[in-house]
Design an enzyme around this catalytic site. Structure first.
Site, mmCIF file in Angstrom:
data_model
loop_
_atom_site.group_PDB
_atom_site.id
_atom_site.type_symbol
_atom_site.label_atom_id
_atom_site.label_comp_id
_atom_site.label_asym_id
_atom_site.label_seq_id
_atom_site.Cartn_x
_atom_site.Cartn_y
_atom_site.Cartn_z
ATOM 1 N N ASP A 10 0.852 -1.181 0.000
ATOM 2 C CA ASP A 10 0.000 0.000 0.000
ATOM 3 C C ASP A 10 0.896 1.243 0.000
ATOM 4 O OD1 ASP A 10 -1.677 2.082 0.640
ATOM 5 O OD2 ASP A 10 -2.556 1.105 2.396
ATOM 6 N N ILE A 11 0.807 2.033 -1.047
ATOM 7 C CA ILE A 11 1.715 3.181 -1.207
ATOM 8 C C ILE A 11 1.529 4.214 -0.090
ATOM 9 C CG2 ILE A 11 0.265 4.641 -2.706
ATOM 10 C CD1 ILE A 11 2.816 4.989 -4.475
ATOM 11 N N ASN A 24 -7.189 12.163 -10.870
ATOM 12 C CA ASN A 24 -7.926 12.546 -12.080
ATOM 13 C C ASN A 24 -7.784 14.055 -12.248
ATOM 14 O OD1 ASN A 24 -10.113 13.872 -10.613
ATOM 15 N ND2 ASN A 24 -10.680 11.795 -10.003
ATOM 16 N N VAL A 33 -6.293 4.162 -5.654
ATOM 17 C CA VAL A 33 -5.165 4.673 -4.882
ATOM 18 C C VAL A 33 -5.406 6.137 -4.475
ATOM 19 C CG1 VAL A 33 -3.730 5.369 -6.865
ATOM 20 C CG2 VAL A 33 -2.648 4.651 -4.762
ATOM 21 N N ASP A 34 -6.126 6.870 -5.306
ATOM 22 C CA ASP A 34 -6.465 8.270 -5.010
ATOM 23 C C ASP A 34 -7.271 8.354 -3.705
ATOM 24 O OD1 ASP A 34 -6.808 10.972 -5.367
ATOM 25 O OD2 ASP A 34 -8.023 10.828 -7.176
ATOM 26 N N SER A 117 -2.861 4.645 -14.110
ATOM 27 C CA SER A 117 -3.840 4.342 -15.182
ATOM 28 C C SER A 117 -4.247 2.874 -15.299
ATOM 29 C CB SER A 117 -3.356 4.822 -16.568
ATOM 30 O OG SER A 117 -3.464 6.224 -16.685
ATOM 31 N N THR A 118 -3.666 1.986 -14.495
ATOM 32 C CA THR A 118 -3.953 0.549 -14.710
ATOM 33 C C THR A 118 -5.163 0.037 -13.924
ATOM 34 O OG1 THR A 118 -2.524 -0.244 -12.926
ATOM 35 C CG2 THR A 118 -1.496 0.081 -15.085
ATOM 36 N N GLY A 119 -5.823 0.917 -13.184
ATOM 37 C CA GLY A 119 -7.017 0.501 -12.444
ATOM 38 C C GLY A 119 -8.262 0.956 -13.180
ATOM 39 N N TYR A 121 -8.809 3.468 -14.911
ATOM 40 C CA TYR A 121 -8.561 4.050 -16.233
ATOM 41 C C TYR A 121 -8.283 3.010 -17.310
ATOM 42 C CZ TYR A 121 -8.794 8.957 -14.769
ATOM 43 O OH TYR A 121 -9.226 10.188 -14.337
HETATM 44 P P1 ADP Z 1 -6.280 4.940 -12.353
HETATM 45 O O1 ADP Z 1 -7.582 5.708 -12.293
HETATM 46 O O2 ADP Z 1 -5.097 5.808 -12.739
HETATM 47 O O3 ADP Z 1 -6.394 3.698 -13.156
HETATM 48 P P2 ADP Z 1 -6.498 3.418 -9.841
HETATM 49 O O4 ADP Z 1 -6.310 3.941 -8.471
HETATM 50 O O5 ADP Z 1 -7.866 2.937 -10.212
HETATM 51 O O6 ADP Z 1 -5.986 4.590 -10.817
HETATM 52 O O7 ADP Z 1 -5.474 2.250 -10.095
HETATM 53 C C1 ADP Z 1 -4.094 2.425 -10.325
HETATM 54 C C2 ADP Z 1 -3.333 1.267 -9.717
HETATM 55 O O8 ADP Z 1 -3.178 1.502 -8.318
HETATM 56 C C3 ADP Z 1 -4.032 -0.089 -9.841
HETATM 57 O O9 ADP Z 1 -3.084 -1.032 -10.344
HETATM 58 C C4 ADP Z 1 -4.432 -0.427 -8.411
HETATM 59 O O10 ADP Z 1 -4.353 -1.817 -8.163
HETATM 60 C C5 ADP Z 1 -3.370 0.302 -7.617
HETATM 61 N N1 ADP Z 1 -3.701 0.653 -6.222
HETATM 62 C C6 ADP Z 1 -4.907 0.793 -5.643
HETATM 63 N N2 ADP Z 1 -4.777 1.129 -4.336
HETATM 64 C C7 ADP Z 1 -3.442 1.208 -4.088
HETATM 65 C C8 ADP Z 1 -2.642 1.495 -2.932
HETATM 66 N N3 ADP Z 1 -3.197 1.795 -1.758
HETATM 67 N N4 ADP Z 1 -1.285 1.475 -3.060
HETATM 68 C C9 ADP Z 1 -0.709 1.190 -4.249
HETATM 69 N N5 ADP Z 1 -1.395 0.905 -5.363
HETATM 70 C C10 ADP Z 1 -2.747 0.916 -5.305
#
Ligand code: ADP
Length: 173
Positions: A10-11, A24, A33-34, A117-119, A121
């Protein structure tokens, strides 16, 4: 040359100078992650983002990290995947470059990226990973202000896959 680390987790838990948010263009928070970053940083982060007033796709903006262990958050706006023929690759690469440049401009020697962008988006993970690795390596080869780059993968599956890509890039030069 800077060191590249790949970690799973978890970042929001990372104690580094800067973590990157996959934001966004409104910068007003979202899911994934946002959402996690805004929850962990506290309401001051939304306030700081509101003052910035948005960010175009392919660019990034910086705020303090507030209650996060990271000192700063770099909000990068990745492209939505529309099939790959709408400049997505260049916009994604641009996100990584802008984020690194912001870190350098603020004298931040460490930066941690999620898989932008891999979630939600929808950017295909494998393609996004190669772009991330290639762009970061190229930037690091041309600049010497950032010392450590972390790629933070949330799932074990993505972590394994990303490491394979990094390894492949290394063995192919
Ligand atoms: P986007 O809208 O840019 O696609 P997302 O947040 O939906 O952003 O996803 C981007 C990536 O972040 C995905 O691969 C997701 O699995 C990952 N992610 C989600 N939560 C966390 C977190 N707490 N820490 C690190 N990576 C995360």
């Amino acid at each position: 040359m800077a060191r590249i680390h790949v970690i799973q987790g978890d970042i929001t838990r990372l104690q580094v100078y800067a973590i990157v948010n996959a934001a966004n263009s409104s910068l007003l928070g979202g899911g994934g992650v946002d959402g996690a970053i805004h929850r962990a940083a506290g309401p001051e982060l939304l306030e700081a983002c509101r003052k910035i007033g948005g960010c175009p796709t392919g660019e990034a903006r910086i705020t303090p990290g507030f209650r996060l262990p990271a000192r700063y958050v770099i909000h990068a706006v990745g492209p939505v995947w529309h099939g790959g023929k709408h400049g997505e690759a260049e916009l994604l690469a641009s996100c990584y470059r802008h984020s690194l440049q912001l870190a350098a401009d603020h004298g931040l020697k460490q930066i941690a990226f999620p898989a932008i962008s891999t979630g939600a988006y929808g950017y295909p993970f494998d393609e996004a990973s190669s772009i991330a690795i290639r762009t970061v390596k190229e930037w690091l080869a041309a600049h010497n202000m950032v010392e450590e780059v972390y790629f933070v993968l949330f799932s074990d599956h993505h972590y394994q896959r990303f490491q394979q890509f990094l390894h492949k890039e290394e063995t192919s030069g």
